[in-house]
Design a protein around this motif. Structure first.
Motif, PDB file in Angstrom:
ATOM      1  N   GLN A  55       0.426  -0.978   0.000  1.00 33.33           N
ATOM      2  CA  GLN A  55       0.000   0.000   0.000  1.00 33.33           C
ATOM      3  C   GLN A  55       0.308   0.706   0.000  1.00 33.33           C
ATOM      4  OE1 GLN A  55       1.462  -1.397   0.334  1.00 33.33           O
ATOM      5  NE2 GLN A  55       1.743  -2.854   0.039  1.00 33.33           N
ATOM      6  N   HIS A  89       2.341   9.065  -3.582  1.00 38.05           N
ATOM      7  CA  HIS A  89       1.068   8.696  -4.156  1.00 38.05           C
ATOM      8  C   HIS A  89       0.553   9.675  -5.194  1.00 38.05           C
ATOM      9  CE1 HIS A  89      -0.198  11.769  -1.397  1.00 38.05           C
ATOM     10  NE2 HIS A  89      -1.437  11.699  -1.827  1.00 38.05           N
ATOM     11  N   TYR A 145       7.685  10.191   1.120  1.00 37.64           N
ATOM     12  CA  TYR A 145       6.350   9.921   1.647  1.00 37.64           C
ATOM     13  C   TYR A 145       6.291   8.661   2.504  1.00 37.64           C
ATOM     14  CZ  TYR A 145       4.098  13.638  -1.045  1.00 37.64           C
ATOM     15  OH  TYR A 145       3.695  14.852  -1.530  1.00 37.64           O
ATOM     16  N   ASP A 172       5.055   8.791   6.370  1.00 33.21           N
ATOM     17  CA  ASP A 172       4.092   7.816   6.887  1.00 33.21           C
ATOM     18  C   ASP A 172       4.677   6.983   8.023  1.00 33.21           C
ATOM     19  OD1 ASP A 172       1.386   6.480   6.471  1.00 33.21           O
ATOM     20  OD2 ASP A 172       2.736   4.756   6.349  1.00 33.21           O
ATOM     21  N   LEU A 207      -1.097   2.555   4.658  1.00 32.47           N
ATOM     22  CA  LEU A 207      -1.302   2.929   3.261  1.00 32.47           C
ATOM     23  C   LEU A 207      -1.802   1.762   2.420  1.00 32.47           C
ATOM     24  CD1 LEU A 207       1.836   5.202   2.723  1.00 32.47           C
ATOM     25  CD2 LEU A 207      -0.506   5.913   3.194  1.00 32.47           C
ATOM     26  N   SER A 210      -3.325   4.056   8.249  1.00 36.38           N
ATOM     27  CA  SER A 210      -3.000   5.247   7.457  1.00 36.38           C
ATOM     28  C   SER A 210      -3.502   5.063   6.035  1.00 36.38           C
ATOM     29  CB  SER A 210      -1.493   5.529   7.467  1.00 36.38           C
ATOM     30  OG  SER A 210      -0.765   4.532   6.778  1.00 36.38           O
ATOM     31  N   THR A 211      -3.828   6.178   5.409  1.00 34.20           N
ATOM     32  CA  THR A 211      -4.356   6.134   4.053  1.00 34.20           C
ATOM     33  C   THR A 211      -4.092   7.468   3.377  1.00 34.20           C
ATOM     34  OG1 THR A 211      -6.324   5.600   2.718  1.00 34.20           O
ATOM     35  CG2 THR A 211      -6.675   6.963   4.679  1.00 34.20           C
ATOM     36  N   GLN A 212      -4.352   7.530   2.094  1.00 31.09           N
ATOM     37  CA  GLN A 212      -4.237   8.790   1.369  1.00 31.09           C
ATOM     38  C   GLN A 212      -5.315   9.750   1.869  1.00 31.09           C
ATOM     39  OE1 GLN A 212      -2.577   6.517  -2.618  1.00 31.09           O
ATOM     40  NE2 GLN A 212      -4.500   7.607  -2.758  1.00 31.09           N
ATOM     41  N   HIS A 213      -4.966  11.007   2.012  1.00 28.18           N
ATOM     42  CA  HIS A 213      -5.918  11.973   2.545  1.00 28.18           C
ATOM     43  C   HIS A 213      -7.049  12.176   1.546  1.00 28.18           C
ATOM     44  CE1 HIS A 213      -7.611  15.457   4.465  1.00 28.18           C
ATOM     45  NE2 HIS A 213      -6.706  15.399   5.446  1.00 28.18           N
ATOM     46  N   GLU A 241      -3.513  14.155  11.124  1.00 32.90           N
ATOM     47  CA  GLU A 241      -3.012  14.622   9.832  1.00 32.90           C
ATOM     48  C   GLU A 241      -1.518  14.888  10.031  1.00 32.90           C
ATOM     49  OE1 GLU A 241      -6.690  16.890   7.748  1.00 32.90           O
ATOM     50  OE2 GLU A 241      -6.020  17.739   9.655  1.00 32.90           O
ATOM     51  N   PHE A 280      -1.338  12.435   3.813  1.00 38.71           N
ATOM     52  CA  PHE A 280      -1.956  11.223   4.340  1.00 38.71           C
ATOM     53  C   PHE A 280      -2.822  11.546   5.555  1.00 38.71           C
ATOM     54  CE2 PHE A 280       2.062   8.825   2.775  1.00 38.71           C
ATOM     55  CZ  PHE A 280       1.561   8.805   1.479  1.00 38.71           C
TER      56      PHE A 280
END
Length: 293
Positions: free
Chosen positions: A6, A13, A80, A85, A168, A196-199, A256, A280
Motif C-alpha cells: 500500500q 502517491h 512519503y 508515513d 497505506l 494510514s491512508t491517502q488523505h 493529519e 496522508f
C-alpha cells in the motif's frame, strides 16, 4: 500492501510521480512474480469495475507483484514512506515492546523490521506473493507472514493481537467494512489499530468530481520498468470512519501528520509542501474493553 501496498502502502502517491531505481531482482522474487502471473486467472473475486474509462479486471495488489524489489528499494528511503508515513504511524502506535502486533498488508516488510527492532512480537500478511517473499527476506524468516487479503477472512483466531498496523493499504480493499470487521475480530478487547491512508481531501482536489462519491481511481506511477497503473478506492472521510465505527471500533484520534525533520534536508521540496498541506491521514481506533451494553 498491500499492498498494500500500500499502499504508496506505499510510493509517493501523487499521480505521475517519477522514481529512479536500479538493481537486479533476486531469482526467487522473479519466480514469485511469475507465479503471481500464473495464479492471476485462478484468483477468486477479482475486481471488475469501470471508472474513468479504465477497466479493472485484476486485483488491486497486482501492481505490487509487478514492481517487486523496485518498490522495496523506493519505499526504504522515499519522502512519503520513510520520512512521512512510517514515523507518524509508528508514533501513533506507541510502545510495542512485548506486545503482539499484526502488520496488515505488510508490503516488503519495512514496518516489520522497525517493529522487531522495537521489541514487538510480530505477525504479518499481504495479498501479494511477491511482497510476502520480500518481507520474509527482510525479516530473515523471524516472522510468520501469510498470504491473505484485506476484506477477506484472516487466518488468525479471535483476540490474537494487542495492536494492528495497516499502513497505506486500506484504500486497496474493495470492502473496507469487512476489513475493519476482521481487524476487530482478531484484536483483543482494549487493543488498538492504526490505519494510514491517502488523505481524501487531497485525492479529491487532484482527481476532481464529487468528494462524496466512492470511486475507483487510477494513478500512473512511472517506474524503471515502465508506467504502472495503480488502482485504489477514493471515498469521503465520513465513509471511512463509518466503516470503522460500524465494525465496532471507537475512533480515538484522527491524525493529519506533518513530515519528520529527517525530510527537511533529504527532500526539501516535499518537506515544504507537506508542512503546508496534508498528504496522508491516520486513524487510531480502539476496540472497547467491554462489549457495548
Amino acid at each position: 500492501m498491500i499492498l498494500g501496498s500500500q499502499h504508496w502502502r506505499p510510493i509517493d502517491h501523487i499521480a505521475h510521480v517519477t522514481i529512479t531505481l536500479s538493481g537486479p531482482e533476486p531469482e526467487d522474487i522473479d519466480a514469485a512474480a511469475e507465479q503471481a502471473g500464473r495464479l492471476g486467472g485462478q484468483r477468486t473475486a477479482g475486481l471488475c469495475r469501470v471508472c474513468h474509462c479504465v477497466c479493472v479486471d485484476e486485483d488491486l495488489w497486482d501492481a505490487y507483484d509487478k514492481m517487486g524489489l523496485s518498490f522495496q528499494q523506493h519505499a526504504a528511503d522515499s519522502a512519503y514512506n520513510a520520512h512521512y508515513d512510517r514515523p507518524a504511524v509508528l508514533a501513533a502506535l506507541g510502545p510495542v515492546t512485548g506486545r503482539k502486533v499484526l502488520d496488515a498488508a505488510c508490503g516488503p516488510g519495512l514496518y516489520l523490521r522497525e517493529l522487531l527492532e522495537r521489541g514487538a512480537e510480530v505477525t504479518a500478511f499481504d495479498a501479494s506473493p511477491v511482497m510476502v517473499s520480500l518481507a520474509t527476506q527482510q525479516t530473515a524468516g523471524r516472522v510468520r507472514i501469510d498470504q491473505a487479503a484485506l476484506g477477506k477472512a484472516l487466518p488468525y483466531p479471535d483476540s490474537a493481537f494487542d495492536l494492528i498496523i495497516c499502513a497505506l493499504a486500506i484504500h486497496y480493499a474493495s470492502d473496507r467494512a469487512a476489513a475493519f470487521a476482521e481487524f476487530r475480530r482478531v484484536l483483543r478487547p482494549g487493543g488498538a489499530a492504526v490505519i494510514s491512508t491517502q488523505h481524501p481531501v487531497m485525492d479529491w482536489l487532484r482527481k476532481g468530481g464529487s468528494y462524496f462519491q466512492t470511486t475507483l481511481e487510477t494513478d500512473i506511477w512511472h517506474t524503471p520498468a515502465g508506467d504502472r497503473p495503480v488502482h485504489f478506492w477514493r471515498e469521503p472521510l465520513s465513509a471511512l470512519c463509518a466503516a470503522a465505527t460500524g465494525a465496532g471500533f471507537l475512533i480515538e484520534r484522527v491524525i493529519e501528520p506533518v513530515p519528520a525533520e529527517t525530510m527537511r534536508e533529504r527532500y526539501p521540496d516535499d518537506y515544504v509542501k507537506l508542512s503546508r498541506e496534508p498528504g496522508f491521514l491516520i486513524l487510531r481506533l480502539l476496540k472497547p474493553a467491554t462489549p457495548a451494553g
